[in-house]
Motif scaffolding. Structure first.
Motif, PDB file in Angstrom:
ATOM      1  N   PRO A 113       0.672  -1.192   0.129  1.00 17.07           N
ATOM      2  CA  PRO A 113       0.105  -0.045   0.116  1.00 17.07           C
ATOM      3  C   PRO A 113       0.766   1.235   0.056  1.00 17.07           C
ATOM      4  O   PRO A 113       2.105   1.147   0.333  1.00 17.07           O
ATOM      5  CB  PRO A 113      -0.919  -0.057   1.337  1.00 17.07           C
ATOM      6  CG  PRO A 113      -0.020  -1.066   2.068  1.00 17.07           C
ATOM      7  CD  PRO A 113       0.789  -1.778   1.313  1.00 17.07           C
ATOM      8  N   ALA A 114       0.124   2.195  -0.282  1.00 15.02           N
ATOM      9  CA  ALA A 114       1.032   3.596  -0.491  1.00 15.02           C
ATOM     10  C   ALA A 114       1.712   4.140   0.900  1.00 15.02           C
ATOM     11  O   ALA A 114       2.720   4.740   0.936  1.00 15.02           O
ATOM     12  CB  ALA A 114       0.134   4.809  -1.101  1.00 15.02           C
ATOM     13  N   ASP A 115       1.140   3.443   1.897  1.00 18.14           N
ATOM     14  CA  ASP A 115       1.545   4.017   3.443  1.00 18.14           C
ATOM     15  C   ASP A 115       2.414   3.134   3.759  1.00 18.14           C
ATOM     16  O   ASP A 115       2.742   2.915   5.110  1.00 18.14           O
ATOM     17  CB  ASP A 115       0.483   4.221   4.100  1.00 18.14           C
ATOM     18  CG  ASP A 115      -0.588   3.204   4.497  1.00 18.14           C
ATOM     19  OD1 ASP A 115      -0.271   1.928   4.087  1.00 18.14           O
ATOM     20  OD2 ASP A 115      -1.589   3.310   5.345  1.00 18.14           O
ATOM     21  N   TYR A 163       5.650   2.653   4.008  1.00 18.14           N
ATOM     22  CA  TYR A 163       6.787   3.064   4.835  1.00 18.14           C
ATOM     23  C   TYR A 163       6.697   4.008   5.948  1.00 18.14           C
ATOM     24  O   TYR A 163       7.338   4.492   6.522  1.00 18.14           O
ATOM     25  CB  TYR A 163       7.872   3.771   3.860  1.00 18.14           C
ATOM     26  CG  TYR A 163       8.537   2.785   2.930  1.00 18.14           C
ATOM     27  CD1 TYR A 163       9.607   1.998   3.520  1.00 18.14           C
ATOM     28  CD2 TYR A 163       8.304   2.846   1.661  1.00 18.14           C
ATOM     29  CE1 TYR A 163      10.281   1.006   2.748  1.00 18.14           C
ATOM     30  CE2 TYR A 163       8.809   1.898   0.888  1.00 18.14           C
ATOM     31  CZ  TYR A 163       9.643   0.744   1.166  1.00 18.14           C
ATOM     32  OH  TYR A 163      10.542   0.175   0.488  1.00 18.14           O
ATOM     33  N   ASN A 164       5.289   4.493   6.066  1.00 16.75           N
ATOM     34  CA  ASN A 164       4.940   5.690   6.782  1.00 16.75           C
ATOM     35  C   ASN A 164       5.297   5.227   8.414  1.00 16.75           C
ATOM     36  O   ASN A 164       6.023   6.224   8.919  1.00 16.75           O
ATOM     37  CB  ASN A 164       3.212   5.898   6.958  1.00 16.75           C
ATOM     38  CG  ASN A 164       3.065   6.451   5.796  1.00 16.75           C
ATOM     39  OD1 ASN A 164       3.784   6.806   4.749  1.00 16.75           O
ATOM     40  ND2 ASN A 164       1.616   6.900   5.661  1.00 16.75           N
ATOM     41  N   SER A 165       5.243   4.228   9.070  1.00 22.90           N
ATOM     42  CA  SER A 165       5.459   4.006  10.443  1.00 22.90           C
ATOM     43  C   SER A 165       7.175   4.095  10.410  1.00 22.90           C
ATOM     44  O   SER A 165       7.594   4.488  11.510  1.00 22.90           O
ATOM     45  CB  SER A 165       5.053   2.484  10.746  1.00 22.90           C
ATOM     46  OG  SER A 165       5.560   1.649  10.040  1.00 22.90           O
ATOM     47  N   GLU A 206       7.942   7.918  10.461  1.00 19.73           N
ATOM     48  CA  GLU A 206       7.132   8.591  11.689  1.00 19.73           C
ATOM     49  C   GLU A 206       8.298   8.507  12.618  1.00 19.73           C
ATOM     50  O   GLU A 206       8.341   9.463  13.418  1.00 19.73           O
ATOM     51  CB  GLU A 206       5.958   8.162  11.766  1.00 19.73           C
ATOM     52  CG  GLU A 206       4.819   8.750  10.764  1.00 19.73           C
ATOM     53  CD  GLU A 206       3.604   8.005  10.975  1.00 19.73           C
ATOM     54  OE1 GLU A 206       3.323   6.937  11.837  1.00 19.73           O
ATOM     55  OE2 GLU A 206       2.831   8.158  10.161  1.00 19.73           O
TER      56      GLU A 206
END
Length: 125
Positions: A98-100, A102-104, A107
């Motif tokens: 999904p597009a997110d 790498y978010n975690s 962050e």
């Protein structure tokens, strides 16, 4: 690297219905260097290959079998069907994400006063 892998899969798909003979050059991203001294050279990606070394790698080109080309073509077709926004190399496997994805990870790197471009590694020069 994922972008090289995807490009190779795409190329195999493009050449699937042709008589073109595909040849590949495997460039190790990590190798032992013996001159001028003993060292382990590790490249981040293919852009770090020195122009003087390209002729050496071209001599190592090998034909790609029809079966290997077909397998990579099938992998490309499967990725197209998935139509995911992101592809990542996860433990040696190219997977859709999904597009997110790498978010975690990103962050956790955010700190007051630290520019975002340093976190994601964008060259703004």
């Amino acid at each position: 690297m994922p972008d090289d892998w995807l490009g190779y899969d795409w190329l195999c798909q493009q050449l699937a219905d042709t008589d073109a003979q595909l040849r590949q050059v495997m460039v190790p991203l990590s190798q032992v260097i013996t001159r001028p001294g003993l060292a382990l050279q590790t490249l981040s990606d293919l852009s770090e290959v020195l122009p003087a070394d390209i002729a050496h790698y071209l001599q190592l080109a090998q034909d790609v079998s029809e079966d290997e080309q077909r397998a990579h073509s099938y992998e490309w077709q499967a990725l197209v069907v998935e139509n995911a926004p992101l592809r990542v190399n996860l433990n040696g496997h190219l997977v859709s994400a999904p597009a997110d994805f790498y978010n975690s990870l990103l962050e956790r790197q955010i700190q007051p006063g630290r520019p975002i471009v340093q976190i994601i590694g964008v060259d703004v020069s």
